[in-house]
Scaffold this motif. Structure first.
Motif, PDB file in Angstrom:
ATOM      1  N   LEU A  33      -0.249  -1.919   0.579  1.00 37.37           N
ATOM      2  CA  LEU A  33      -1.151  -2.557  -0.136  1.00 37.37           C
ATOM      3  C   LEU A  33      -2.157  -1.855  -0.860  1.00 37.37           C
ATOM      4  O   LEU A  33      -3.428  -2.018  -1.233  1.00 37.37           O
ATOM      5  N   ASP A  34      -1.943  -0.606  -1.499  1.00 37.87           N
ATOM      6  CA  ASP A  34      -2.546   0.345  -2.001  1.00 37.87           C
ATOM      7  C   ASP A  34      -3.379   0.014  -3.370  1.00 37.87           C
ATOM      8  O   ASP A  34      -4.381   0.247  -3.963  1.00 37.87           O
ATOM      9  N   PHE A  35      -2.211  -1.004  -3.872  1.00 36.76           N
ATOM     10  CA  PHE A  35      -2.622  -1.508  -5.160  1.00 36.76           C
ATOM     11  C   PHE A  35      -2.930  -3.250  -5.159  1.00 36.76           C
ATOM     12  O   PHE A  35      -2.711  -3.969  -5.812  1.00 36.76           O
ATOM     13  N   GLY A  36      -3.485  -3.394  -3.917  1.00 37.04           N
ATOM     14  CA  GLY A  36      -4.177  -4.941  -3.645  1.00 37.04           C
ATOM     15  C   GLY A  36      -3.010  -5.986  -3.500  1.00 37.04           C
ATOM     16  O   GLY A  36      -1.948  -5.768  -3.239  1.00 37.04           O
ATOM     17  N   VAL A  37      -3.490  -7.051  -3.174  1.00 32.75           N
ATOM     18  CA  VAL A  37      -2.519  -8.158  -2.873  1.00 32.75           C
ATOM     19  C   VAL A  37      -1.615  -8.456  -4.413  1.00 32.75           C
ATOM     20  O   VAL A  37      -0.492  -8.874  -4.062  1.00 32.75           O
ATOM     21  N   VAL A  68      -5.409   8.271  -0.481  1.00 35.20           N
ATOM     22  CA  VAL A  68      -4.372   8.469  -1.304  1.00 35.20           C
ATOM     23  C   VAL A  68      -3.422   7.178  -1.572  1.00 35.20           C
ATOM     24  O   VAL A  68      -3.480   6.218  -0.827  1.00 35.20           O
ATOM     25  N   LEU A  69      -3.152   7.281  -2.994  1.00 36.54           N
ATOM     26  CA  LEU A  69      -2.427   5.780  -3.219  1.00 36.54           C
ATOM     27  C   LEU A  69      -0.843   6.081  -3.704  1.00 36.54           C
ATOM     28  O   LEU A  69      -0.605   6.936  -4.444  1.00 36.54           O
ATOM     29  N   TYR A  70      -0.073   5.091  -3.520  1.00 38.55           N
ATOM     30  CA  TYR A  70       1.358   5.362  -3.629  1.00 38.55           C
ATOM     31  C   TYR A  70       1.768   3.965  -4.614  1.00 38.55           C
ATOM     32  O   TYR A  70       1.600   2.924  -3.887  1.00 38.55           O
ATOM     33  N   ARG A  71       2.531   4.202  -5.578  1.00 37.61           N
ATOM     34  CA  ARG A  71       3.121   2.992  -6.315  1.00 37.61           C
ATOM     35  C   ARG A  71       4.090   3.716  -6.967  1.00 37.61           C
ATOM     36  O   ARG A  71       4.188   4.806  -7.647  1.00 37.61           O
ATOM     37  N   MET A  72       5.472   2.817  -7.020  1.00 34.73           N
ATOM     38  CA  MET A  72       6.404   3.151  -7.814  1.00 34.73           C
ATOM     39  C   MET A  72       6.719   2.114  -8.883  1.00 34.73           C
ATOM     40  O   MET A  72       6.687   0.899  -8.494  1.00 34.73           O
ATOM     41  N   HIS A  73       7.092   2.284 -10.009  1.00 37.99           N
ATOM     42  CA  HIS A  73       6.999   1.522 -10.901  1.00 37.99           C
ATOM     43  C   HIS A  73       8.140   0.285 -10.855  1.00 37.99           C
ATOM     44  O   HIS A  73       9.465   0.976 -10.187  1.00 37.99           O
TER      45      HIS A  73
END
Length: 367
Positions: free
Chosen positions: A128-132, A100-105
């Protein structure tokens, strides 16, 4: 008017404004997902609408907080501390090993400033779902928005540095740490020259000793120390003995509040040596509405924790305000639901000598 000597903290569980929540906000990001069961974040919007009805889109930035904004205005805590469990980034550098990956714009950061948060704990299993690159952007966005990021950094020293706030004439020091028991990978630990989170294991005596020493070195007479810890499983009310020992050790070393989270529903509350231990605050904001499988835990019901601390850091009062998530928006829970939460939390906490009662306004009080 300032309440000299008294410090009132609002503490929340997981604030997960990524994925489906991000999609209903004004600056919705790329909806692509890399999950086994969903390829678009819009899938979670559809589930919520199927469960509770249409969501007007785009919503106002304050929409996910709903009635919680009014509650906070009425209770007027000095400080607001949340576990922010999402990256804030447009990066596509997703972690292929994550389910499961979470990101907000970044354009939706006003969703966080709408609640006037003072500190965002980041040592968790989604930052860190979308890396460094995603982490660096998250830190930049929070810093530019004036939100106190803690628990993650571009190197070890930054990740372990507490955020220093002020209230009631006191310095309030807040640390954020994440444990493998909540799914934080060991590889996410910040290093001397490597970005990551403040990582520890509640099972490790050296890790506990090191954190206690950090608190002892930083805390001055009159300071209030808060450790926000992401630990444990998602479901269930049992608290492992290792977590109890860890919490007690922290308080024995000068910590005044242990702010635990990771569980999707509230877990037991303890008062140890007159200090507050929240073993699991439960989620506050997420996009789980309409997802089945754990209905008996009533994950739609949420609690907002408001702790009144005396001048020495001892707990004077804990008020817990029951809320319910519908259409990805928090609303005041019904009296019936508040009483359900009281019974569950009272039963779960009584092994710690803690009693939970329903107040006349349908909030919950610790006795």
């Amino acid at each position: 008017m300032p309440r000299w000597g008294v410090v009132v903290l609002c503490l929340t569980g997981d604030v997960m404004t990524g994925r489906g929540v991000d999609q209903i906000l004004p600056a919705a990001g790329d909806p692509r997902l890399w999950e086994q069961y969903a390829t678009s974040a819009r899938h979670y919007v559809a589930l919520a609408e199927a469960a509770s009805g249409p969501i007007p889109q785009p919503v106002d930035f304050s929409w996910p907080w709903g009635d919680a904004i009014r509650v906070l205005d009425e209770l007027a805590p000095d400080l607001r501390i949340a576990n922010l469990e999402t990256s804030i980034t447009s990066s596509d550098d997703f972690q292929p090993a994550k389910v499961v990956l979470y990101r907000m714009h970044p354009g939706n950061v006003a969703c966080l400033t709408a609640a006037r948060l003072d500190a965002c704990a980041l040592a968790n299993n989604h930052v860190l779902d979308f890396g460094v690159s995603g982490l660096r952007e998250t830190l930049d966005v929070l810093n530019h928005a004036g939100l106190g990021a803690v628990g993650a950094g571009c190197h070890e020293e930054q990740a372990w540095r507490p955020v220093v706030l002020t209230a009631g004439g006191h310095r309030v020091l807040v640390w954020s740490v994440g444990s493998a028991s909540s799914g934080v990978p060991h590889t996410w630990a910040a290093g001397p020259d490597g970005a990551g989170v403040a990582f520890l294991s509640e099972h490790s005596t050296p890790d506990t000793d090191a954190l206690c020493e950090r608190v002892r070195r930083a805390k001055r007479p009159g300071d209030i120390a808060v450790v926000s810890v992401h630990w444990g499983s998602n479901w269930g009310y049992d608290v492992p003995r290792a977590q109890v020992r860890f919490a007690h050790r922290l308080i024995d070393s000068g910590v005044d509040v242990v702010h635990g989270h990771s569980s999707h529903h509230p877990r037991p509350v303890e008062v140890y040596r007159d200090r507050l231990v929240l073993y699991g605050c439960g989620d506050l904001i997420n996009d789980y509405e309409g997802i089945g499988g754990n209905e008996r835990f009533r994950g739609d019901l949420r609690l907002l924790y408001v702790a009144r601390l005396g001048p020495t850091g001892r707990l004077d009062q804990l008020r817990m305000v029951p809320l319910q998530s519908r259409q990805m928006r928090l609303r005041l829970a019904t009296e019936e639901d508040a009483r359900w939460l009281q019974r569950i939390l009272h039963k779960a906490s009584r092994g710690f000598g803690t009693k939970v009662e329903v107040a006349p306004d349908a909030s919950l009080l610790l006795r």
